[in-house]
Write an enzyme that holds these catalytic residues in place. Structure first.
Site, PDB file in Angstrom:
ATOM      1  CG  ASP A 146      -1.964   0.996   1.293  1.00 30.20           C
ATOM      2  OD1 ASP A 146      -2.077   1.793   0.349  1.00 30.20           O
ATOM      3  OD2 ASP A 146      -2.676   1.056   2.314  1.00 30.20           O
ATOM      4  CD  GLU A 180      -5.265   6.692   0.373  1.00 29.74           C
ATOM      5  OE1 GLU A 180      -6.454   6.330   0.423  1.00 29.74           O
ATOM      6  OE2 GLU A 180      -4.381   6.166   1.072  1.00 29.74           O
ATOM      7  CD  GLU A 181      -2.548   5.040   3.748  1.00 29.00           C
ATOM      8  OE1 GLU A 181      -3.608   5.030   4.405  1.00 29.00           O
ATOM      9  OE2 GLU A 181      -2.163   4.090   3.047  1.00 29.00           O
TER      10      GLU A 181
END
Ligand SMILES: *[C@@H]1O[C@H](CO)[C@@H](O)[C@H](O)[C@H]1NC(C)=O
Ligand SMILES: *[C@@H]1O[C@H](CO)[C@@H](O)[C@H](O)[C@H]1NC(C)=O
Length: 404
Positions: A146, A180-181
């Site tokens: 990821d 994004e996280e």
């Protein structure tokens, strides 16, 4: 030459060698607990452009808000492969600073605006784990799944399609975003570019399946305001902790929407903080909560949260973090892929526009944020083929002619 110092050079050499040997026996070449890296020419893994790009990406720590170095690396990698590469700084005021964060937009042809966009994110969750190869075919490390697996396989897929002249250089471009996280500040900024794609292919771990949708999310805090006092005389104060406990109990039994496609909405009380000591009535208490929405409109759920809390005590406040979003339905109209729904959030809803949206990538989300994040070399290679097929479908190229 002063002979006194040269009297017995052999003794010195022997002493050093003995010391080194003892150290080696005691500790080995590497610190205890550190797995010895694999010799660089041992496996195919170190020779292929796909595996070396993936390894280089994983080895650069890029925990959210610290994506500068991985951005610099990827920018130079893409420039070396003749892409035109643009940086988009997330915070313009910060752009002159040493560790400024930026998205990368890269295109191989003369056109910046292409019909198809491949995108993923270059930040990871903490903490950092370096790249290691285990059992010859499993790659471990933070971001190995990821989403650096998506970044490496997307770039490789595009490179292969260009090299075989299967597509034109003006067909597909690349976008790699930060943040994004941590809420998607990178992808939100992309909306300022005012670009439009027919199809956007998002990379996240989907076990090589085409995601048909993902759950929505709503994040909020509840804060109870009490009155401090001596715990022997509770009637003189008002416990924020007691209020918070009642509120959380009510939220846990509250009705949340469900759907056939996504199942039940789920609620996670992720963090609780309240009070100062056992003999003091708690003055304030806070809980951070996330709901994964299986159906419905987040504004309707917000209203029922407000109503539930209002019934408990007027000294409890609800603060929503962001607008939240309902379930995100995705395009999955390509033959030959298994499909699945996923329970995690992505950058898909953060990018405005009427484009078709695909979500695909190698690796399993269940290991992605863990201390055992890893995937197999076979999954990486399969993802290259998967991305190629999605790109060809998005460009509506004739499958038979290209043999893909
Ligand atoms: C980049 O373009 C130059 C000039 O056309 C060419 O010589 C070189 O081989 C290309 N590099 C790659 C990696 O395609
Ligand atoms: C959803 O919740 C209901 C009620 O608690 C339960 O019976 C059902 O099994 C759940 N469905 C799924 C898909 O988890």
């Amino acid at each position: 030459m002063p002979t006194s110092k040269m009297k017995n050079p052999l003794i010195g050499v022997l002493a050093l060698a003995t010391l080194a040997y003892t150290y080696e026996l005691q500790y080995g070449l590497y610190a205890p607990g550190f797995e010895q890296p694999v010799a660089s020419d041992e496996f195919e893994i170190d020779k292929s452009p796909l595996f070396s790009l993936h390894r280089d990406l994983v080895n650069i720590e890029s925990i959210s808000n610290n994506e500068h170095n991985v951005g610099v690396f990827l920018e130079s990698y893409l420039k070396d492969h003749n892409y035109t590469v643009e940086r988009q700084y997330i915070d313009f005021i910060q752009s002159k600073k040493k560790n400024a964060r930026f998205n990368l937009l890269a295109y191989p042809g003369s056109k910046r605006q292409t019909p198809v966009l491949l995108t993923s994110h270059i930040d990871t969750v903490p903490p950092f784990y370096p790249y290691t190869l285990r059992e010859k075919e499993n790659i471990w490390g933070r971001g190995s799944v990821d989403a650096k697996a998506c970044v490496a396989t997307q770039i490789t897929a595009l490179q292969q399609l260009l090299a075989s002249n299967t597509i034109s250089p003006n067909d597909v471009s690349l976008l790699y975003v930060v943040g994004e996280e941590v809420g998607g500040d990178g992808m939100h900024a992309v909306n300022d570019l005012q670009m439009k794609w027919d199809t956007v292919i998002f990379g996240e771990p989907t076990e090589l399946k085409l995601a048909s949708g993902h759950k929505g999310i709503l994040v909020f805090s509840i804060t109870a305001h009490g009155k401090a006092g001596h715990s022997g005389y509770p009637w003189l104060g008002k416990s924020a902790n007691h209020m918070l406990i009642s509120a959380l109990a009510a939220l846990q039994t509250m009705d949340l929407p469900s759907s056939e496609k996504y199942g039940n909405s789920t609620l996670n009380i992720g963090k609780i903080n309240g009070g100062v000591a056992a003999n003091v009535i708690a003055e304030t208490a806070v809980a951070d909560i996330g709901i994964r929405l299986a159906a419905g409109d987040p504004s309707v759920v917000k209203k029922s949260i407000q109503d539930t809390i209002k019934d408990i005590d007027s000294d409890i406040q609800v603060t929503f973090h962001g607008r939240g979003y309902g379930p995100v339905n995705l395009d999955h109209d390509i033959e030959g892929f298994d499909t699945m729904t996923v329970n995690y959030g992505t950058d898909v809803p953060n990018l405005d526009g009427k484009h078709k949206r695909y979500l695909y990538g190698p690796g399993n989300i269940l290991v992605a944020h863990s201390d055992h994040e890893h995937l197999s070399t076979g999954d990486l290679m399969d993802a290259v083929e998967g991305y190629k097929r999605i790109i060809m479908a998005a460009l509506k190229k004739d499958d038979e002619k290209t043999g893909l």
